[in-house]
Design a protein around this motif. Sequence first.
Motif, mmCIF file in Angstrom:
data_model
loop_
_atom_site.group_PDB
_atom_site.id
_atom_site.type_symbol
_atom_site.label_atom_id
_atom_site.label_comp_id
_atom_site.label_asym_id
_atom_site.label_seq_id
_atom_site.Cartn_x
_atom_site.Cartn_y
_atom_site.Cartn_z
ATOM 1 N N GLY A 211 1.028 4.284 11.360
ATOM 2 C CA GLY A 211 0.283 3.229 10.702
ATOM 3 C C GLY A 211 -1.145 3.619 10.397
ATOM 4 O O GLY A 211 -1.995 2.744 10.227
ATOM 5 N N GLY A 212 -1.418 4.902 10.296
ATOM 6 C CA GLY A 212 -2.769 5.406 10.090
ATOM 7 C C GLY A 212 -3.184 5.474 8.635
ATOM 8 O O GLY A 212 -2.797 4.651 7.808
ATOM 9 N N GLN A 213 -3.962 6.515 8.305
ATOM 10 C CA GLN A 213 -4.617 6.556 7.007
ATOM 11 C C GLN A 213 -3.638 6.622 5.838
ATOM 12 O O GLN A 213 -3.878 6.004 4.792
ATOM 13 C CB GLN A 213 -5.594 7.739 6.934
ATOM 14 N N SER A 214 -2.536 7.358 5.973
ATOM 15 C CA SER A 214 -1.597 7.461 4.864
ATOM 16 C C SER A 214 -1.055 6.095 4.465
ATOM 17 O O SER A 214 -1.004 5.747 3.274
ATOM 18 C CB SER A 214 -0.441 8.394 5.239
ATOM 19 N N ALA A 215 -0.637 5.301 5.452
ATOM 20 C CA ALA A 215 -0.120 3.960 5.162
ATOM 21 C C ALA A 215 -1.206 3.082 4.556
ATOM 22 O O ALA A 215 -0.952 2.312 3.615
ATOM 23 C CB ALA A 215 0.420 3.330 6.438
ATOM 24 N N GLN A 216 -2.433 3.180 5.080
ATOM 25 C CA GLN A 216 -3.536 2.378 4.573
ATOM 26 C C GLN A 216 -3.852 2.729 3.123
ATOM 27 O O GLN A 216 -4.023 1.845 2.270
ATOM 28 C CB GLN A 216 -4.778 2.593 5.445
ATOM 29 N N VAL A 217 -3.939 4.015 2.835
ATOM 30 C CA VAL A 217 -4.283 4.456 1.486
ATOM 31 C C VAL A 217 -3.193 4.047 0.496
ATOM 32 O O VAL A 217 -3.488 3.569 -0.611
ATOM 33 C CB VAL A 217 -4.518 5.981 1.465
ATOM 34 N N ALA A 218 -1.936 4.236 0.876
ATOM 35 C CA ALA A 218 -0.843 3.845 -0.014
ATOM 36 C C ALA A 218 -0.899 2.352 -0.330
ATOM 37 O O ALA A 218 -0.744 1.938 -1.485
ATOM 38 C CB ALA A 218 0.494 4.201 0.626
ATOM 39 N N GLY A 219 -1.122 1.533 0.699
ATOM 40 C CA GLY A 219 -1.169 0.095 0.486
ATOM 41 C C GLY A 219 -2.367 -0.332 -0.343
ATOM 42 O O GLY A 219 -2.229 -1.110 -1.302
ATOM 43 N N GLU A 220 -3.540 0.173 -0.019
ATOM 44 C CA GLU A 220 -4.752 -0.258 -0.706
ATOM 45 C C GLU A 220 -4.754 0.145 -2.179
ATOM 46 O O GLU A 220 -5.380 -0.525 -3.006
ATOM 47 C CB GLU A 220 -5.970 0.336 0.001
ATOM 48 N N ARG A 221 -4.066 1.231 -2.518
ATOM 49 C CA ARG A 221 -4.022 1.677 -3.910
ATOM 50 C C ARG A 221 -2.759 1.238 -4.631
ATOM 51 O O ARG A 221 -2.528 1.618 -5.777
ATOM 52 C CB ARG A 221 -4.188 3.201 -3.975
ATOM 53 N N GLY A 222 -1.924 0.438 -3.949
ATOM 54 C CA GLY A 222 -0.739 -0.108 -4.602
ATOM 55 C C GLY A 222 0.278 0.935 -5.001
ATOM 56 O O GLY A 222 0.906 0.843 -6.059
ATOM 57 N N LEU A 223 0.465 1.944 -4.133
ATOM 58 C CA LEU A 223 1.423 3.016 -4.397
ATOM 59 C C LEU A 223 2.653 2.844 -3.513
ATOM 60 O O LEU A 223 2.578 2.253 -2.433
ATOM 61 C CB LEU A 223 0.782 4.372 -4.106
ATOM 62 N N PRO A 224 3.804 3.372 -3.907
ATOM 63 C CA PRO A 224 4.968 3.342 -3.023
ATOM 64 C C PRO A 224 4.763 4.248 -1.822
ATOM 65 O O PRO A 224 4.042 5.250 -1.900
ATOM 66 C CB PRO A 224 6.111 3.835 -3.921
ATOM 67 N N PHE A 225 5.426 3.901 -0.716
ATOM 68 C CA PHE A 225 5.183 4.572 0.562
ATOM 69 C C PHE A 225 6.500 5.032 1.166
ATOM 70 O O PHE A 225 7.499 4.307 1.149
ATOM 71 C CB PHE A 225 4.491 3.597 1.523
ATOM 72 N N ALA A 226 6.506 6.259 1.698
ATOM 73 C CA ALA A 226 7.673 6.811 2.389
ATOM 74 C C ALA A 226 7.336 6.981 3.858
ATOM 75 O O ALA A 226 6.371 7.668 4.209
ATOM 76 C CB ALA A 226 8.067 8.161 1.783
#
Length: 372
Positions: A211-226
């Motif tokens: 739940g760190g930076q990768s998840a945060q960045v994906a969510g804040e920029r509205g990108l899909p997440f794996a």
Amino acid sequence: MTLSILDLAPVVSGGTVGDALRRTLDLARRAEGFGYRRYWLAEHHFSPGVAGSAPAVLIALVAAATSRIRVGSGAVQLGHQTPLSAVEQFGLIDALHPGRIDLGIGRSGQRRAEITAGPAAGAAADQQEARLGDRVVDGLLIPPPFDWSALARRPELARQAALLQQPGARTPDFAEQIDDVLAFLGGTHPHARAVPGEGADLEVWILGSSGGQSAQVAGERGLPFAANYHVSPSSVLEAVEAYREAFKPSDALAEPYVIVSADAVVAGTRARARELARGYGLWVRSIRTGAGAIPYPTGAQADAHAWTDADRELVRDRVDTQFVGDPGEVAEGLRVLRRVTGADELLITTITHAHEDRVRSYELLADAWNRP
């Protein structure tokens, strides 16, 4: 079809890199016929048992060998190259295969540096959680976190990290790198244009294990997440929750979109599937001891290893969360994973020693998944 494939281009014992690459191309063609949605290639280094060290090169080969299936990276590691180089490489591929290419991005390069620098900030919490043992959440096994501290102390890890960058190079913050990627693609970068790359019809994905930076960045920029259940099963729920909580609608997505990875081996019977999966534990052990993935062993080679209690504990979370069985059994397990995580897609990794067994595993899974 809500199943996709993650291929490491595994080299098996007694095989060559050329064999592995030819098998990847064959599997991609077959996967397209089976109806899988995506075919992603991983990036791994210093691993004798993995041929996928240059995902952009493999993606170009796979895209040329197929015609419909989406092809992408799972993931390009921006700690090892610049945003510009990634956009140019994938823009070049998109120019010949427009609308089929996924640019999946990970921060493992930064994570490697963080691990070698010392214990993670959450190490104490992870150790406390590890003492609590396994959890089962609505039917899904969530094992305790893997302790990376022993691996972090190995001096070769720092030497490897240094070899992946130019001397004195500094990796920018991950959020800055993603913003540069999006700016180059959109033609809004203040200092330069990426040609090829600008205007490319790519799907940009962020991959993460926590739940760190990768998840945060994906969510804040509205990108899909794996999210990685197959690599880090202990933190998959935190990863998808953090992503959804951070999500803001964008031009790319109106709502969160999640793909979750899983290891699976399918055969006609449970006994046969377990036989095919016998080499998995020894292969994971090679990664977790810092030696790099060995050529994928046969079951007999794995059985010949003098297993200690420490060895078994080292790989237990990965072995226990691998989906192994007959088609119905594995499909049901994966449906539990999808339900508990709320995944929109699942990303399946299958490694067996014999290529025909791997192809058959994916074929059986696709048939079972599509069956009502």
